[in-house]
Design a protein around this motif. Structure first.
Motif, PDB file in Angstrom:
ATOM      1  N   VAL A 186       0.784  -1.343  -0.024  1.00 22.82           N
ATOM      2  CA  VAL A 186      -0.038  -0.021  -0.019  1.00 22.82           C
ATOM      3  C   VAL A 186       0.618   1.225  -0.069  1.00 22.82           C
ATOM      4  O   VAL A 186       0.473   2.215  -0.756  1.00 22.82           O
ATOM      5  CB  VAL A 186      -0.894   0.109   1.379  1.00 22.82           C
ATOM      6  N   THR A 231      -7.805  -2.625   2.266  1.00 19.66           N
ATOM      7  CA  THR A 231      -6.799  -3.812   1.642  1.00 19.66           C
ATOM      8  C   THR A 231      -6.645  -5.113   2.378  1.00 19.66           C
ATOM      9  O   THR A 231      -6.967  -6.180   1.869  1.00 19.66           O
ATOM     10  CB  THR A 231      -5.234  -3.346   1.314  1.00 19.66           C
ATOM     11  N   GLY A 281      -8.042   0.840  -1.416  1.00 16.80           N
ATOM     12  CA  GLY A 281      -7.849  -0.399  -0.906  1.00 16.80           C
ATOM     13  C   GLY A 281      -8.747  -1.653  -1.255  1.00 16.80           C
ATOM     14  O   GLY A 281      -8.029  -2.746  -1.347  1.00 16.80           O
ATOM     15  N   LEU A 284      -6.875  -2.728  -4.216  1.00 19.70           N
ATOM     16  CA  LEU A 284      -5.531  -3.371  -4.201  1.00 19.70           C
ATOM     17  C   LEU A 284      -5.871  -4.649  -3.521  1.00 19.70           C
ATOM     18  O   LEU A 284      -4.894  -5.699  -3.846  1.00 19.70           O
ATOM     19  CB  LEU A 284      -4.796  -2.404  -2.985  1.00 19.70           C
ATOM     20  N   GLY A 285      -6.701  -4.966  -2.721  1.00 21.96           N
ATOM     21  CA  GLY A 285      -6.896  -6.327  -2.026  1.00 21.96           C
ATOM     22  C   GLY A 285      -7.431  -7.155  -3.119  1.00 21.96           C
ATOM     23  O   GLY A 285      -6.967  -8.425  -2.894  1.00 21.96           O
TER      24      GLY A 285
END
Length: 363
Positions: A186, A231, A281, A284-285
């Protein structure tokens, strides 16, 4: 380590068992002297006859497991970041800050390298943030109640997740390492977005905000804490149920919202910062788990200029999150445009171990 999440290698409280990094003792000099004296005593003046060597037999994933944690993490970050790029959109006429930044991810398949959008983050106008400053000031009433949380969350995040799910160092070391790697990735992503958008902090609008903690020295939007927690929440949701949708009122996402809101209570973030971090987030996760588990990931967007209710500033909580992920909020979009991502073999090896730990958690 990033100040966004502190020494998160300690989150699982599975440090080096009283020693320094990589097993170093508290007194390296004494140990070195003892080893030298021991060798002199048992080797003497013998001539060394080297043993015959052999070619390596372990595959890269198995070699990775033998590396010290900090170097293993460096390898995984390098593998995961190699497919991420950024596209900056300027204002017209051009300003000192960008209008929006799109985080891109490399398209799967051979041939020429192409990128697809993962998350587009557009900044609010300064006037919109100014209108939200009184809302941030009102949150100061909660500071005494949330003092312990806010201070601890400056450095430790995973213990809050571990209080929801059975994540102990002895039983889920791969899951914890997977999450720590997610926290690490991150930082470079969110900082690239922050520096391009250059959004101010609440205290810049009024000396009455008076943050209760030291204000970070980088731009505000998106919130790093929000991006990290969303995330992690998404990674765990995907670990438990690959391809799962965001359940905004689940314990994981409620926790992510609470920690994000705590940064507003502390006086260092606007609700818009948290909302932008939630979108980034989540994406990205999803991206990380798609690269580790297979599957697809789509795009998403956050438009800071639309994060308001008519002429009133908008707050952020899991009710707003629910509207955002279900298409009921003009500031967020999650179109159904998922496509495959390139596998990341070394990251996959860690995700497989994490999946096995989760599947055997009752044993």
């Amino acid at each position: 380590m990033s100040l966004l999440h502190g020494e998160h290698g300690e989150h699982g409280e599975h440090g080096e068992h009283g020693e320094g990094a990589s097993g170093r003792s508290a007194n390296d000099g004494l140990m070195a002297a003892a080893l030298m004296r021991s060798r002199d005593a048992i080797v003497g003046t013998e001539t060394i006859a080297p043993q015959a060597g052999q070619e390596a037999t372990l595959e890269p994933a198995e070699r990775l497991r033998r590396m010290d944690p900090e170097f293993r993490r460096a390898v995984l970050l390098s593998e995961l970041l190699e497919d991420i790029a950024f596209q900056v959109e300027d204002y017209s006429p051009k300003r000192a800050t960008a209008r929006a930044v799109t985080v891109l991810r490399r398209k799967a398949g051979g041939g020429a390298i192409k990128h697809l959008p993962l998350a587009r983050i557009a900044r609010p106008e300064v006037a919109d943030l100014g209108h939200a400053a009184p809302l941030v000031a009102a949150y100061a009433e909660l500071r005494a109640d949330r003092l312990a949380e806010i201070l601890v969350q400056r450095a430790f995040l995973i213990p809050f997740v571990a209080s929801i799910l059975p994540l102990t160092p002895a039983r889920a070391p791969a899951v914890i390492e997977m999450l720590e790697t997610g926290l690490d990735i991150v930082t470079p992503v969110v900082m690239r977005v922050k520096i391009a958008l250059g959004c101010p902090r609440p205290s810049q609008f009024s000396p009455l905000i008076q943050p209760m903690i030291a204000e970070p020295g980088h731009p505000a939007l998106p919130s790093g804490h929000a991006t990290q927690l969303f995330t992690v929440a998404t990674m765990l949701a995907q670990l438990m149920d690959p391809g799962a949708a965001v359940i905004s009122d689940s314990q994981l996402y409620r926790l992510a919202c609470r920690i994000a809101i705590n940064r507003t209570v502390a006086g260092v973030h606007f609700p818009a910062d948290s909302a932008a971090g939630a979108v980034l987030g989540i994406q990205l996760g999803r991206y990380l788990m798609a690269r580790g588990q297979g599957g697809t990931v789509g795009s998403a967007g956050f438009d800071g200029t639309a994060f308001r209710d008519a002429d009133q500033p908008r707050d952020f909580h899991y009710g707003i999150l629910d509207q955002m992920v279900k298409g009921g909020d003009p500031a967020a979009e999650f179109p159904a445009d998922g496509s495959a991502v390139r596998p990341a073999p070394l990251w996959q090896s860690l995700c497989r171990r994490a999946e096995q730990e989760w599947q055997t958690r009752w044993s």
